[in-house]
Design a protein around this motif. Structure first.
Motif, PDB file in Angstrom:
ATOM      1  N   LYS A 127      25.522 -28.035 -49.176  1.00  0.00           N
ATOM      2  CA  LYS A 127      26.020 -26.786 -48.611  1.00  0.00           C
ATOM      3  C   LYS A 127      26.866 -26.007 -49.614  1.00  0.00           C
ATOM      4  N   ALA A 130      25.815 -22.484 -51.013  1.00  0.00           N
ATOM      5  CA  ALA A 130      24.819 -21.825 -50.158  1.00  0.00           C
ATOM      6  C   ALA A 130      25.183 -20.373 -49.888  1.00  0.00           C
ATOM      7  N   SER A 172      19.867 -19.326 -45.384  1.00  0.00           N
ATOM      8  CA  SER A 172      20.276 -20.282 -46.409  1.00  0.00           C
ATOM      9  C   SER A 172      19.075 -21.049 -46.938  1.00  0.00           C
TER      10      SER A 172
END
Length: 251
Positions: A127, A130, A172
């Motif tokens: 993450k 992102a 994303s």
């Protein structure tokens, strides 16, 4: 201990080459620069396919209609991210077979390499980064691709996004795939020349892997890799440049 050729301030950069496509037939030889949709730098050398080396001229002879390139005249703040690196030198390449590229030069220092690694996340994805990837792809779309003529779209259009109730997750996933499809041309500058071809291999490999240029980093699982260097200088008997090459990247 090997010579430390690089410092925290050693300049590094990366051309991010984003693959695009188009569907309509296109005559590149008659595509006018003033119809591209974005301003180009007038005093920068643009080229036609006839500017290639002789081998490419014979291989791809299309009467100036094989490929066109434009260096865009865009301000330094065209792409703005909350990150310790900047973007500049935007270029457009359009080939006559439905393929195109948009490129952007990412500039940073050796000290900030981890931020670049987290932004691009080569290999598996976490993450971290992102949000930056989403912002980067969105700004490339809005400020470059959507303004170009002919109309270009991402080469990777089958995203196979997992089902989710969160629209941002789709964005994303999409931006992750687009950035992973990108080709990369990496560069770094040393303050001194190298004593042997082997001495250049480590920093060029580190450049490819997006780690500190002085780090002793190895990965025996990577086989898609080749090294080349310039010739030894006949005066100082040193080597001035080297390159690590993979199927998706040159460093």
């Amino acid at each position: 201990m090997p010579t430390q050729h690089f410092t925290a301030d050693s300049p590094r950069g990366m051309f991010i080459i984003l693959p695009l496509k188009y569907d309509q037939p296109l005559d590149l030889a008659h595509l006018k620069s003033d119809r591209l949709g974005l301003p180009i730098i007038q005093n920068s050398p643009q080229f036609y396919s006839t500017d290639f080396i002789q081998l490419m001229n014979h291989k791809c002879a299309e009467n100036e209609g094989f490929v066109r390139r434009w260096v865009l005249d865009l301000p330094a703040d065209t792409i703005v991210l909350d990150a310790p690196f900047t973007f500049s030198d935007f270029q457009v390449f359009i080939f006559n077979n439905g393929i195109a590229f948009v490129t952007a030069f990412l500039q940073y220092t050796n000290a900030d390499v981890h931020a670049v690694y987290e932004f691009l996340q080569p290999g598996y994805t976490k993450k971290v980064g992102a949000t930056l990837r989403e912002a980067f792809i969105e700004q490339i779309e809005v400020k470059l691709i959507n303004k170009l003529h002919p109309h270009l779209t991402w080469f990777t259009d089958d995203y196979r996004c997992p089902e989710t109730d969160d629209g941002s997750a789709l964005t994303s996933y999409r931006s992750d795939l687009i950035t992973k499809d990108a080709y990369r041309l990496n560069v770094a500058f040393a303050d001194q020349r190298f004593s042997s071809p082997e001495a250049i291999q480590q920093p060029t490999y580190n450049l490819h892997r997006m780690v500190d240029l002085n780090r002793d980093f190895t990965d025996t699982s990577e086989h898609d890799l080749a090294y080349v260097t310039g010739a030894k200088d006949v005066d100082d008997e040193q080597y001035g440049w080297g390159c690590a090459i993979t199927s998706q990247e040159a460093s």
